[in-house]
Design a protein around this motif. Structure first.
Motif, PDB file in Angstrom:
ATOM      1  N   SER A   8       7.129  -0.092   3.304  1.00  0.00           N
ATOM      2  CA  SER A   8       8.279  -0.302   2.435  1.00  0.00           C
ATOM      3  C   SER A   8       8.072   0.379   1.089  1.00  0.00           C
ATOM      4  O   SER A   8       6.970   0.802   0.730  1.00  0.00           O
ATOM      5  CB  SER A   8       8.518  -1.794   2.228  1.00  0.00           C
ATOM      6  OG  SER A   8       7.419  -2.381   1.553  1.00  0.00           O
ATOM      7  N   LYS A   9       9.151   0.473   0.320  1.00  0.00           N
ATOM      8  CA  LYS A   9       9.075   1.105  -0.992  1.00  0.00           C
ATOM      9  C   LYS A   9       8.226   0.302  -1.972  1.00  0.00           C
ATOM     10  O   LYS A   9       7.757   0.842  -2.976  1.00  0.00           O
ATOM     11  CB  LYS A   9      10.485   1.290  -1.557  1.00  0.00           C
ATOM     12  CG  LYS A   9      11.330   2.307  -0.804  1.00  0.00           C
ATOM     13  CD  LYS A   9      12.668   2.507  -1.490  1.00  0.00           C
ATOM     14  CE  LYS A   9      13.485   3.564  -0.770  1.00  0.00           C
ATOM     15  NZ  LYS A   9      14.804   3.793  -1.432  1.00  0.00           N
ATOM     16  N   HIS A  24       6.947   5.328  -6.396  1.00  0.00           N
ATOM     17  CA  HIS A  24       7.964   6.366  -6.279  1.00  0.00           C
ATOM     18  C   HIS A  24       8.223   6.974  -7.651  1.00  0.00           C
ATOM     19  O   HIS A  24       8.018   6.339  -8.692  1.00  0.00           O
ATOM     20  CB  HIS A  24       9.271   5.800  -5.700  1.00  0.00           C
ATOM     21  CG  HIS A  24       9.201   5.503  -4.243  1.00  0.00           C
ATOM     22  ND1 HIS A  24       8.438   4.480  -3.727  1.00  0.00           N
ATOM     23  CD2 HIS A  24       9.809   6.104  -3.168  1.00  0.00           C
ATOM     24  CE1 HIS A  24       8.575   4.456  -2.411  1.00  0.00           C
ATOM     25  NE2 HIS A  24       9.402   5.428  -2.059  1.00  0.00           N
ATOM     26  N   ALA A  67       8.581   9.534  -2.743  1.00  0.00           N
ATOM     27  CA  ALA A  67       7.387   8.713  -2.587  1.00  0.00           C
ATOM     28  C   ALA A  67       6.163   9.453  -3.105  1.00  0.00           C
ATOM     29  O   ALA A  67       6.006  10.660  -2.904  1.00  0.00           O
ATOM     30  CB  ALA A  67       7.185   8.339  -1.122  1.00  0.00           C
TER      31      ALA A  67
END
Length: 363
Positions: A64-65, A70, A76
């Motif tokens: 997941s982020k 980021h 990313a």
């Protein structure tokens, strides 16, 4: 109705005589009231391959982020995508990483080149004695695209076996490996206190070490049973274990010549870090797989942390071994493996020591 049509119907009725399922219906079918529709999964199993890399299961995995940083543009920083490849015959597992979804098809080619170099056939187009049949993937667009089809044709693989939509169980082997590697990586990162953005090194180290475990059983014709590792089944030789180090083990790594010149003569000649894995099993650097006779080491903390590769590494595994409840000494008949706390503190260094020896920093 003409004579030809009547004769065709007559022959069809005679051919289907006694088959109730093909009898013509005398009334329209009411789907909502009489049809019993239910979802049924694929009930059979694919036969296990008879040769190494005859069938390779593949699947994409993405963190997941929240797990990787980021940029302001949303790109990313690190490797959020992973391609997990599992050999059906030996359960030999390899993982490859990318920083975007668009680069995932290139990981398929990276896998084929990696296995081709390891098989020692002589030509990367032949790849492996068994790898001539197919790859088994799910229905995701990452591995079902014109780019992937072109790569498969380049290596003599005309098509891949694709699971039906919403049927991940058809490719269950690699789904299980995804779960196993995820649990291993989560435990490694927490146990060694390594930042989550280096999760791909934990994935990579877990896959390499599981390939060395004697987890496969082989029954011989003489009735004997032998436990072998996936590495041995896939490559034909037993894996070397002398280089195995606990993930995240504290270490010191000798500075490179460029770093020594940059820092000056009065600077320390070694950095303190944590071992991320052995590069001799193949490490991904700049989109290529390199066999480096050294270790990947995390130097620095927080956002300043960076990964270096070196063979001049001294490791001390005592902290992680003792934290896990294991004893870094060999039990004797007298103490039966039991030691006091003071003896544990006075125990000599039993962790793996690699590269430059001695208790003082090199240089």
């Amino acid at each position: 109705m003409g004579t030809t049509d009547r004769n065709l119907l007559r022959r069809t009725a005679e051919a289907n005589e006694g088959m109730g399922g093909s009898a013509p219906r005398s009334k329209p079918l009411d789907v909502l009231s009489t049809a019993a529709m239910r979802r049924r999964a694929f009930g059979g199993q694919f036969p296990r391959a008879a040769a190494p890399f005859a069938v390779v299961h593949m699947d994409c995995f993405k963190v997941s982020k929240k797990d990787v940083p980021h940029t302001e543009d949303g790109d990313a920083i690190g490797m959020p995508w992973a391609l997990v490849c599992v050999d059906d015959y030996s359960r030999f597992c390899r993982v490859y990483f990318a920083n975007s979804k668009a680069k995932v098809p290139g990981l398929v080619k990276l896998f084929l080149e990696d296995i081709g170099a390891r098989s020692l056939i002589g030509s990367h187009f032949l790849v492996h004695a068994g790898l001539r049949q197919h790859l088994h993937v799910d229905g995701g667009s990452e591995l079902n695209s014109p780019r992937v089809s072109a790569i498969l044709r380049e290596y003599g693989l005309s098509a891949n076996v694709t699971s039906a939509p919403d049927s991940p169980s058809s490719n269950g082997l690699v789904e299980v490996f995804n779960r196993i590697l995820l649990v291993d990586a989560r435990a490694k990162l927490a146990y060694a206190k390594v930042p989550a953005r280096f999760w791909h090194f934990a994935f990579w180290d877990s896959a390499n070490k599981r390939n060395m475990l004697a987890s496969q059983i082989r029954h011989h014709k003489d009735g004997t049973v032998r436990h072998v590792s996936p590495f041995e089944l896939a490559m034909g030789v037993a894996p070397a274990m002398h280089h195995v180090v606990i993930f995240g083990a504290p270490c010191r790594v000798l500075l490179s010549d460029a770093e020594r010149r940059r820092q000056g003569k009065l600077a320390m000649r070694a950095n303190v870090g944590k071992v991320l894995g052995w590069c001799g099993d193949g490490v991904q650097i700049d989109g290529t797989i390199r066999i480096l006779l050294g270790y990947a080491v995390l130097v620095g903390t927080g956002s300043a942390g960076r990964v270096v590769h070196s063979r001049n590494v001294d490791t001390d595994e005592r902290e992680l071994v003792l934290r896990g409840g294991l004893t870094p000494w060999s039990p004797t008949d007298q103490d039966d493996g039991r030691r006091s706390e003071s003896a544990m503190e006075d125990a000599p260094l039993q962790g793996a020591t690699h590269g430059t020896e001695g208790t003082q920093p090199p240089g």
